[in-house]
Design a protein around this motif. Structure first.
Motif, PDB file in Angstrom:
ATOM      1  N   CYS A 141       0.863  -1.182   0.000  1.00 45.29           N
ATOM      2  CA  CYS A 141       0.000   0.000   0.000  1.00 45.29           C
ATOM      3  C   CYS A 141       0.897   1.229   0.000  1.00 45.29           C
ATOM      4  O   CYS A 141       1.805   1.344   0.820  1.00 45.29           O
TER       5      CYS A 141
ATOM      6  N   CYS B  64       0.283   3.065   3.561  1.00 45.38           N
ATOM      7  CA  CYS B  64       0.720   2.551   4.861  1.00 45.38           C
ATOM      8  C   CYS B  64       1.873   1.560   4.749  1.00 45.38           C
ATOM      9  O   CYS B  64       2.465   1.180   5.750  1.00 45.38           O
TER      10      CYS B  64
ATOM     11  N   CYS C 147      -6.422  -2.440   0.660  1.00 39.27           N
ATOM     12  CA  CYS C 147      -5.603  -2.349   1.860  1.00 39.27           C
ATOM     13  C   CYS C 147      -6.514  -2.520   3.061  1.00 39.27           C
ATOM     14  O   CYS C 147      -7.366  -1.671   3.324  1.00 39.27           O
TER      15      CYS C 147
ATOM     16  N   CYS D  15      -5.840   0.317   5.751  1.00 39.76           N
ATOM     17  CA  CYS D  15      -6.389   1.645   5.458  1.00 39.76           C
ATOM     18  C   CYS D  15      -7.884   1.571   5.140  1.00 39.76           C
ATOM     19  O   CYS D  15      -8.515   2.600   4.931  1.00 39.76           O
TER      20      CYS D  15
HETATM   21 ZN   LIG Z   1      -2.706   0.897   3.536  1.00 34.56          ZN
END
Ligand SMILES: [Zn+2]
Length: 495
Positions: free
Chosen positions: A309, A312, A325, A328
């Motif tokens: 991702c 993150c 993700c 997230c």
């Molecule tokens: Zn993420």
């Protein structure tokens, strides 16, 4: 002529029965130690002691934390006491400290009195030594925590002065069969061991360690200290003294030996065998070690990279057309390839699995994973399925010095691996101590683990489409917003 029959007025430990006891025993306190909770801030649970009577019977006596204040100031190792008014209970069947199946529990009504003038009659030592073959059996049986006597041949320590963080001392010892066995001590015991060695004028040659926990991994024996482990050097025990005399007579004359403990090193060099022992020893994964070995194989079951991702840094889940993700909670996440390469490393005696993540690989090869993917990806091929870049396969057969930490145990693979935090090419100059001390400065190579911080608040969905993996042409253009975002997010490296 008159014969006088003098009756021994005390009860022997071997005559005790389960339940409350109002008889009096005469015993010598051999050693005692605090038992703390493993978690919850290491709160004191109890104090355990080993006592020995006139017959040489050794027994555990235990004082709970709440009763400790009644007795603590009167406890001295080596002192002879009369004890009465206690409870006798059964020992747990595993990890026994003594041969006796019973133990003594102190309570409110226990009386503990120091006896003077009788010291000479009771044994001054009490051990239950086991040899190497017996330790191998005990490693699987886990019935007892035995004592060992061994020749001390090397010591490695992560203890700093002043001590900080988690600490670990590894003593390489030789037992009766002559194999090298690693004895691990942790935290306060590691610090105590290190300090004693440091303060001794001459390094000890013989070590006695009590109540150690034997483990075997791949047929190799490893020993770990427990809370009941006491360390005695050379002449501090009679068996140590005898072993020392034998050692000295075997190699007479002045043989200068390298000091056991070297000056404190920021990163301790270890062998593969020692690294593998950390699995048995449950070493903290905060401690960094240095290990030199050859890449004998690339383990490419999981490929050479993964799609992370961009926001993150965690591994993305691929559905049919989009990346998700979970962290997230973004169902149209933007992905960027990151290195994750598993190396089989061997140093001649042992081998192990080292996992290199993005920062270390990028630093070693001077190329980001998306750039590398560009080299090896054909049209329409996902980077993680693409051919392994030649400089990655080229690591095979090369020798490197790795800085590693113990990784979380991989239950799915059923094996232990080590996370590489830094790779030093052998032709590369080893970093100077000043530089090493400056570790963890937030650069890509120095920031492993938990840092998932987003350094720039960018609109991650700006480039993302339906299939929102940043494509190669976009990534190759340094002015592309996707590249900028990717670079900004190359800090966190965990999957
Ligand atoms: Zn993420």
């Amino acid at each position: 002529m008159r014969f006088e029959l003098i009756q021994y007025k005390y009860v022997y430990l071997s005559d005790l029965k389960s339940g409350p006891c109002f008889s009096t025993v005469e015993c010598r306190l051999l050693r005692f130690w605090e038992v703390k909770k493993m978690k919850q801030g290491g709160e004191l649970r109890r104090l355990d002691m080993l006592i020995v009577d006139l017959n040489g019977t050794i027994m555990v006596a235990s004082i709970s934390a709440k009763h400790l204040i009644l007795f603590r100031s009167r406890l001295f190792a080596g002192t002879v006491y009369s004890v009465s008014g206690f409870f006798v209970s059964d020992c747990a069947p595993t990890l026994r400290l003594t041969d006796s199946p019973l133990m003594i529990m102190f309570n409110d009504s226990t009386s503990l009195d120091v006896l003077s003038g009788t010291d000479s009659e009771l044994p001054v030592e009490g051990f239950r030594f086991r040899n190497e073959a017996e330790l191998h059996e005990l490693a699987s049986a886990s019935t007892e925590l035995p004592d060992i006597v061994a020749e001390l041949s090397a010591v490695k320590s992560t203890v700093n002065d002043p001590p900080k963080g988690k600490n670990h001392v590894m003593a390489t010892i030789k037992m009766d069969k002559g194999d090298s066995v690693i004895l691990s001590l942790f935290d306060c015991q590691a610090i105590a061991f290190h300090r004693r060695l440091d303060s001794m004028r001459v390094d000890p040659k013989v070590v006695v360690a009590t109540n150690v926990k034997p483990k075997t991994i791949g047929g190799r024996l490893y020993l770990c200290a427990t809370s009941g482990t006491h360390i005695y050097f050379d002449k501090e025990t009679s068996i140590g003294q005898a072993s020392l005399s034998r050692l000295v007579s075997r190699c007479p004359g002045l043989t200068p030996v390298a000091p056991l403990i070297r000056k404190v090193a920021k990163v301790e060099p270890v062998t593969m065998a020692e690294l593998n022992s950390f699995v048995a020893a449950a070493v903290s994964n905060d401690i960094e070690y240095m290990c030199t070995g050859m890449v004998i194989r690339l383990d490419l079951e999981k490929g050479w990279c993964y799609i992370a991702c961009v926001k993150c840094g965690r591994k993305l889940k691929r559905t049919e057309s989009v990346f998700v993700c979970m962290h997230c909670e973004n169902y149209h996440a933007v992905g960027v390839p990151r290195y994750r390469v598993e190396l089989a490393i061997a140093d001649g005696n042992d081998e192990g699995t080292f996992v290199c993540y993005d920062g270390t690989m990028a630093k070693l090869h001077g190329l980001e994973a998306y750039e590398a993917g560009l080299i090896s990806a054909k049209d329409g091929v996902n980077p993680e399925d693409s051919q392994i870049p030649p400089f990655v396969t080229g690591m095979q057969g090369k020798t490197y010095t790795f800085h590693v930490k113990l990784a979380t145990y991989d239950y799915t693979a059923g094996r232990q691996s080590f996370t590489v935090t830094r790779i030093i090419n052998l032709n590369e100059r080893l970093p100077l101590p000043e530089f090493v001390d400056n570790g963890g400065d937030g650069s890509i190579g120095g920031s492993m683990g938990d840092n998932h911080q987003i350094h720039a608040d960018v609109d991650y969905d700006m480039v993302g489409g339906e299939a929102s993996l940043i494509d190669s042409t976009e990534m190759s253009d340094p002015t592309s917003p996707a590249v900028k975002k990717a670079r900004k997010n190359l800090v966190g490296e965990d999957i």
